[in-house]
Design a protein around this motif. Structure first.
Motif, PDB file in Angstrom:
ATOM      1  N   ASP A  60       0.813  -1.220   0.000  1.00 27.53           N
ATOM      2  CA  ASP A  60       0.000   0.000   0.000  1.00 27.53           C
ATOM      3  C   ASP A  60       0.848   1.273   0.000  1.00 27.53           C
ATOM      4  OD1 ASP A  60      -2.279  -1.525   0.011  1.00 27.53           O
ATOM      5  OD2 ASP A  60      -2.465  -1.539   2.191  1.00 27.53           O
ATOM      6  N   GLY A  94       4.687   4.647 -10.651  1.00 28.17           N
ATOM      7  CA  GLY A  94       3.716   5.442 -11.404  1.00 28.17           C
ATOM      8  C   GLY A  94       4.342   6.455 -12.345  1.00 28.17           C
ATOM      9  N   ASP A  97       3.823   4.050 -17.798  1.00 32.51           N
ATOM     10  CA  ASP A  97       2.783   3.041 -17.960  1.00 32.51           C
ATOM     11  C   ASP A  97       3.341   1.744 -18.544  1.00 32.51           C
ATOM     12  OD1 ASP A  97       0.694   4.461 -16.878  1.00 32.51           O
ATOM     13  OD2 ASP A  97       0.077   5.323 -18.800  1.00 32.51           O
ATOM     14  N   LYS A 134      -3.284  -1.855 -13.253  1.00 36.38           N
ATOM     15  CA  LYS A 134      -3.984  -0.794 -12.545  1.00 36.38           C
ATOM     16  C   LYS A 134      -5.363  -1.255 -12.086  1.00 36.38           C
ATOM     17  CE  LYS A 134      -1.647   3.067 -14.822  1.00 36.38           C
ATOM     18  NZ  LYS A 134      -1.836   4.378 -15.488  1.00 36.38           N
ATOM     19  N   GLY A 137      -7.578   3.085 -11.483  1.00 39.17           N
ATOM     20  CA  GLY A 137      -6.645   4.139 -11.842  1.00 39.17           C
ATOM     21  C   GLY A 137      -5.346   4.136 -11.060  1.00 39.17           C
ATOM     22  N   ARG A 138      -5.187   3.255 -10.081  1.00 42.32           N
ATOM     23  CA  ARG A 138      -3.970   3.223  -9.265  1.00 42.32           C
ATOM     24  C   ARG A 138      -3.121   2.024  -9.668  1.00 42.32           C
ATOM     25  NH1 ARG A 138      -2.066   1.097  -4.331  1.00 42.32           N
ATOM     26  NH2 ARG A 138      -4.000  -0.070  -3.949  1.00 42.32           N
ATOM     27  N   THR A 139      -1.818   2.251  -9.824  1.00 39.40           N
ATOM     28  CA  THR A 139      -0.900   1.170 -10.185  1.00 39.40           C
ATOM     29  C   THR A 139      -0.713   0.249  -8.987  1.00 39.40           C
ATOM     30  OG1 THR A 139       0.282   2.543 -11.795  1.00 39.40           O
ATOM     31  CG2 THR A 139       1.428   0.602 -10.942  1.00 39.40           C
ATOM     32  N   VAL A 140      -1.024  -1.036  -9.164  1.00 36.75           N
ATOM     33  CA  VAL A 140      -0.881  -2.011  -8.085  1.00 36.75           C
ATOM     34  C   VAL A 140       0.246  -2.992  -8.359  1.00 36.75           C
ATOM     35  CG1 VAL A 140      -3.315  -1.840  -7.442  1.00 36.75           C
ATOM     36  CG2 VAL A 140      -2.585  -3.571  -9.124  1.00 36.75           C
ATOM     37  N   TYR A 173      -5.263  -8.402  -7.775  1.00 38.38           N
ATOM     38  CA  TYR A 173      -5.428  -7.455  -6.654  1.00 38.38           C
ATOM     39  C   TYR A 173      -6.347  -8.055  -5.597  1.00 38.38           C
ATOM     40  CZ  TYR A 173      -6.540  -3.150  -4.139  1.00 38.38           C
ATOM     41  OH  TYR A 173      -6.720  -2.204  -3.163  1.00 38.38           O
TER      42      TYR A 173
END
Length: 422
Positions: A60, A94, A97, A134, A137-140, A173
């Motif tokens: 996180d 981030g 891409d 992602k 919208g968040r890169t995981v 995820y």
């Protein structure tokens, strides 16, 4: 191998949507990340040629990443690593891409100073395409495809890998979140178990202490008080010097008995002479025939126990006392040894004898008293976060191991006696 061909040389699937749907079906029902990745490897090979496939997921705080791989087995999946040294840190942070290269072995984006790039060099992962995974919208994480063939991937490959990453990202995820929840549940359960164990231990120790108070009260009533009453009557009847000498002797005996009761209640010898010497004195008092019994107390730690907090010292002393009493009074041992040692970050107290063992007792002795003493020793060990073990082959050996608390040289510690061989 021509661009876009799979490992068998055949053209990749002409309908990528079909392969993507099959990937989704393969993921259904998977509950473990590595198994999920293995299940889709063949379908991904239908879309592009690969020698190595891995997924790295970030925590996180985007400080650490954990890798899952199929193909080559590399250092990447052995343990989690800092994002800062990952060859795909630009994606995980981030900043990009995707990444595309025809020869990662010579590309400074992958092999910068300090990078964990050893697998790239060792397995000759030349062609690489890396795409951000992602969720909302968040890169995981990142999906990473590699081939030993140079200059194999192009912009069309990036598009296909991005489509695969979009399918995999929510599944992986969710699996990662489920895994974290399971680990958190295990940690909570272990913490609750430790808390319950300490609570039960505290209750048991409270019960033991109350029994000790009752025993001391009975000793004072039945022994010391009765002796003092008898001495008082003797004084009333005393007429000559012989009577006075006899009375004085009785008073001295009474004082000695009273000292024994006090020493049992409060280990003053421990504070006065230190752990090793106090145990030596207790050994000599507990053994009926000192001349025919071999007694040994060895401290290999230069008094480390005496530099621990008082609760730990007293608990260890009580455990050793109980073990010595069992060996001397019940097991008919003629050799009793106590050793204190330390290794790395833990300390070990060992009490050993060559007696009958806990399963056999001297005639007339009651077994429950001995087993109760063992339970008390276990309780005391648990309350100071120590491991307690006992073996009864060829005598009895009791081992107590506990982590070493960082020594604090306060006034009490500075004035406490040092150890050694007593």
């Amino acid at each position: 191998m021509r661009q876009g061909a799979n490992k068998t040389g055949e053209a990749p699937d002409q309908n990528p949507l079909v392969s993507l749907l099959r990937i989704s079906r393969h993921l259904a029902g998977q509950v473990e990340i590595r198994a999920a990745l293995r299940s889709v490897k063949t379908e991904i090979e239908n879309l592009l040629p690969i020698d190595h496939l891995d997924v790295c997921l970030v925590d996180d705080k985007v400080a650490w990443n954990t890798s899952y791989e199929v193909g080559f087995k590399t250092r990447w999946s052995l343990s989690r690593t800092p994002v800062a040294i990952s060859p795909v840190r630009s994606i995980l942070l981030g900043e990009a891409d995707f990444m595309l290269t025809g020869n990662a072995m010579e590309d400074p984006r992958y092999t910068f100073e300090g990078a964990l790039a050893q697998p790239i060099i060792k397995h000759k992962m030349r062609s690489r395409v890396n795409v951000a995974m992602k969720v909302l919208g968040r890169t995981v994480g990142a999906l990473n495809c590699s081939s030993c063939t140079p200059n194999l991937y192009d912009e069309e490959t990036v598009t296909r890998v991005r489509q695969i990453a979009d399918v995999l990202a929510p599944y992986f995820y969710s699996l990662r979140a489920n895994d974290k929840a399971k680990r958190a549940a295990i940690v909570r359960a272990e913490a609750q178990a430790r808390e319950e164990g300490l609570r039960q231990g505290a209750l048991e120790l409270t019960r033991v202490l109350e029994q000790e108070r009752q025993r001391i009260g009975m000793d004072l009533h039945d022994q010391t008080l009765a002796d003092l009453t008898r001495i008082m009557r003797d004084l009333e009847k005393a007429e000559g010097s012989q009577d006075r000498v006899r009375v004085i002797g009785s008073i001295q005996d009474c004082i000695q008995d009273l000292r024994g009761i006090i020493d049992t209640a409060v280990p003053t010898l421990l504070d006065m002479f230190g752990f090793a010497h106090a145990l030596r004195i207790h050994l000599e008092r507990a053994v009926e025939n000192v001349e025919t019994t071999t007694l040994q107390v060895v401290d290999e730690t230069n008094g480390l126990i005496d530099r621990q907090d008082s609760t730990t010292r007293i608990s260890l002393f009580r455990i050793a006392q109980e073990a010595i009493n069992n060996a001397a009074r019940h097991a008919q041992a003629d050799r009793i040894s106590v050793s204190i040692s330390s290794q790395e970050n833990q300390m070990t107290l060992k009490i050993a004898d060559n007696g009958l063992g806990v399963s056999k007792t001297r005639p007339g002795r009651k077994g429950p008293k001995i087993t109760g003493g063992i339970a008390h020793m276990r309780t005391r060990a648990r309350l100071i976060a120590a491991d307690f073990s006992m073996s009864g082959k060829g005598g009895t050996q009791i081992i107590v191991t506990l982590p070493i608390v960082k020594e604090t040289f306060d006034q009490d510690a500075a004035t406490s006696p040092s150890g050694g061989v007593a």
